[in-house]
Design a protein around this motif. Structure first.
Motif, PDB file in Angstrom:
ATOM      1  N   UNK A 432      65.245  57.917  62.487  1.00 37.53           N
ATOM      2  CA  UNK A 432      65.225  57.192  63.752  1.00 37.53           C
ATOM      3  C   UNK A 432      66.660  56.748  63.999  1.00 37.53           C
ATOM      4  N   UNK A 433      67.412  57.600  64.701  1.00 35.63           N
ATOM      5  CA  UNK A 433      68.838  57.319  64.831  1.00 35.63           C
ATOM      6  C   UNK A 433      69.477  57.414  63.456  1.00 35.63           C
ATOM      7  N   UNK A 434      70.185  56.367  63.052  1.00 36.14           N
ATOM      8  CA  UNK A 434      70.803  56.426  61.721  1.00 36.14           C
ATOM      9  C   UNK A 434      69.909  55.792  60.658  1.00 36.14           C
ATOM     10  N   UNK A 435      68.694  55.493  61.036  1.00 36.10           N
ATOM     11  CA  UNK A 435      67.760  54.869  60.097  1.00 36.10           C
ATOM     12  C   UNK A 435      66.816  55.920  59.524  1.00 36.10           C
ATOM     13  N   UNK A 436      66.504  55.825  58.238  1.00 35.38           N
ATOM     14  CA  UNK A 436      65.544  56.745  57.639  1.00 35.38           C
ATOM     15  C   UNK A 436      64.302  55.938  57.281  1.00 35.38           C
ATOM     16  N   UNK A 437      63.155  56.397  57.744  1.00 36.90           N
ATOM     17  CA  UNK A 437      61.910  55.660  57.503  1.00 36.90           C
ATOM     18  C   UNK A 437      60.930  56.560  56.765  1.00 36.90           C
ATOM     19  N   UNK A 438      60.328  56.025  55.714  1.00 35.42           N
ATOM     20  CA  UNK A 438      59.315  56.764  54.965  1.00 35.42           C
ATOM     21  C   UNK A 438      58.018  55.972  55.047  1.00 35.42           C
ATOM     22  N   UNK A 439      56.917  56.659  55.405  1.00 37.39           N
ATOM     23  CA  UNK A 439      55.635  55.952  55.494  1.00 37.39           C
ATOM     24  C   UNK A 439      54.531  56.809  54.902  1.00 37.39           C
TER      25      UNK A 439
END
Ligand SMILES: [Zn+2]
Length: 541
Positions: A432-439
């Motif tokens: 998400x943009x420069x964010x990395x999200x793991x779910x």
């Protein structure tokens, strides 16, 4: 017509009582209150809340409905005439009906000798007394009494004199409305016309109406011709719900009478809420909304246009029976491989994208669509994927990427079966943009688990997701496209408060195809909701 009040046609909704007899339709008290509020907001005259004598749920409904200020509708409670050989004031069911405390009481009584003899097993005189006593009881309590003459048209065919005697018994005892019920639903329009004409002649000072079932596919037609003949009360159910083949679809009746016969049934401007009300009630009923439903269905004004696309764009009135916006619907042009350039241009224009001024872009879009359709994509029913495709191609042409709401880094799905239960777990990694999200998400199958994980990953950044939900998921295996393995096409329909949209995914692998449709569905929902794309244009791959 004897009075001006009697010349206005009254719309009587029975969704909550007769409509809820439909197989698979089970409304909680909360659902019933919300459906009643939707019908009230639409502007029907009467909402029949249920049969308080038949179950505690309906009893609770009336207790709670009494607290609500209704804007347009009056509430009716439904019940049968008193039992044989008992006084009306000692009948427990009539007492329950009285306690429901509604301005209108609808009494159903026998009007067919066969039913009096075989079902009721009482004398014909006693049946007339049951009708009269019950009507008199409620008229004496200052309630407006609607008499539902059950099986009236069959009763009339079997014994006209007795059927009319039943109506007279109710009328003389104080009923002000006689509803002729085609309970078995087999009557055809010409017979409805003949019988309604006869009854109107016999009871000129009463409101006469019909309650039609759809067993011969004529419920709406029968309601319309009855009004044409002079009936001023129509009973029906939202979306035609009801047992067997359903009741008359009240929405088609309202639209037909307002748009084609100049009746004023709903408050000014409310006809445009017809499609959204129909959808809202389908959602409350938790039933799939029929795309082909006249006036309000998503395909009601959809044309698979081909060569006619540009003609439709020029003269939409030449290709649809009414202006769809009048009932809150809209027209669609379905995109297909066969349709060609003009179809794609019209479709894009419908979505607010002008391709006609940029022939190069139009050619790229057309080529991309043809290529995708060759691989198994079908955009005809997948408007949302079509729009995303056009926007992506347009973005690329402008030397940038179409902004996206999320980018997939990868996912992993584990499918497990143990002790006879299926359980899947999905891990989704997003950028998400420069964010990395793991779910991580869990579900009954891999697609459900992926959906859960995707929502979890996005929910914080996009609160709009809360109102987007999955409505339908269809899988089709396409053969003949790949020599060694079949290709899977997934069509996925999502919805929010205002409508629904369909996306498509294609792959050798069912999970990949599902992911594609899922990701498009969520993206499109966020686009509709006006969610700001967090991945800026130009950054996406
Ligand atoms: Zn019925």
């Amino acid at each position: 017509m004897s009075s001006p009040a009697l010349s206005r046609v009254e719309i009587y909704d029975t969704t909550l009582r007769d409509g809820s007899q439909q197989v698979g339709l089970d409304l909680t008290v909360e659902d019933k209150l919300r459906a009643a509020a939707a019908l009230d907001a639409l502007g029907v005259d009467v909402v029949e809340g249920g049969w308080p004598g038949s179950n505690p749920k309906d009893k609770e409904f009336f207790a709670r409905a009494a607290e609500i200020p209704w804007r347009n509708a009056q509430l009716a409670a439904f019940g049968a005439t008193r039992r044989p050989n008992r006084p009306a004031d000692g009948d427990p069911d009539l007492q329950t009906l009285l306690v429901a405390n509604t301005p209108i009481v609808t009494l159903v009584g026998k009007a067919w000798t066969l039913h009096v003899d075989e079902a009721l097993r009482t004398s014909r005189e006693e049946n007339l007394a049951m009708i009269a006593d019950s009507a008199r009881f409620f008229a004496g309590e200052h309630r407006r009494v609607v008499f539902d003459a059950e099986h009236f048209f069959d009763g009339y065919a079997a014994d006209r004199g007795y059927a009319l005697d039943c109506l007279a018994a109710a009328a003389e005892a104080g009923a002000d409305t006689l509803a002729l019920c085609d309970t078995n639903g087999g009557t055809l329009p010409d017979d409805i016309v003949r019988v309604v004409r006869d009854v109107l002649g016999a009871f000129p000072s009463l409101r006469v109406g019909v309650h039609c079932h759809n067993d011969s596919a004529c419920a709406v037609a029968n309601s319309l011709v009855a009004v044409g003949e002079g009936a001023t009360h129509v009973q029906g159910a939202a979306n035609g719900y009801g047992e067997r083949c359903g009741n008359a679809d009240l929405f088609a009746v309202i639209a037909g009478l307002e748009l084609k016969r100049e009746h004023e049934l709903l408050p000014p401007g409310r006809l445009a809420a017809l499609a959204s009300t129909a959808r809202e009630i389908a959602e409350l009923a938790n039933l799939p909304f029929d795309a082909k439903q006249p006036y309000v269905g998503s395909s009601a004004f959809a044309t698979k246009a081909g060569l006619h696309a540009s003609a439709i764009a020029r003269r939409p009135d030449a290709y649809s029976h009414v202006d769809p916006s009048k009932v809150g619907n809209r027209s669609h042009v379905l995109v297909s491989e066969l349709a060609g350039r003009s179809n794609v241009l019209v479709k894009a224009a419908e979505l607010g994208l002008d391709l006609s001024s940029d022939p190069e872009l139009a050619t790229s879009v057309l080529e991309e669509i043809k290529d995708a359709e060759h691989r198994g994509y079908a955009f005809e029913a997948a408007d949302a994927s079509f729009e995303l495709l056009v926007r992506r191609v347009a973005g690329r042409g402008a030397g940038q990427s179409w902004p996206s709401w999320f980018d997939l880094e990868g996912y992993r799905v584990v499918i497990e079966k143990s002790n006879g239960t299926d359980r899947s777990e999905a891990i989704v990694r997003l950028l998400l943009g420069d964010q990395r999200v793991v779910a991580v998400g869990e579900g009954v199958g891999p697609v459900h688990a992926l959906d859960q994980a995707l929502r979890k990953a996005l929910s914080e950044l996009y609160p709009q997701l809360a109102s987007i939900h999955l409505v339908d998921y269809k899988v089709r295996i396409l053969d003949g496209r790949a020599a060694t393995s079949a290709v899977t096409r997934v069509m996925l329909t999502s919805a929010d408060h205002d409508g629904e949209w369909t996306t498509v995914g294609v792959s050798d692998d069912i999970v990949t195809a599902s992911w594609e449709a899922l990701a498009d569905g969520i993206s499109y929902g966020l686009l509709r909701a006006g969610a700001e794309a967090l991945v800026p244009a130009g950054a996406a791959p």
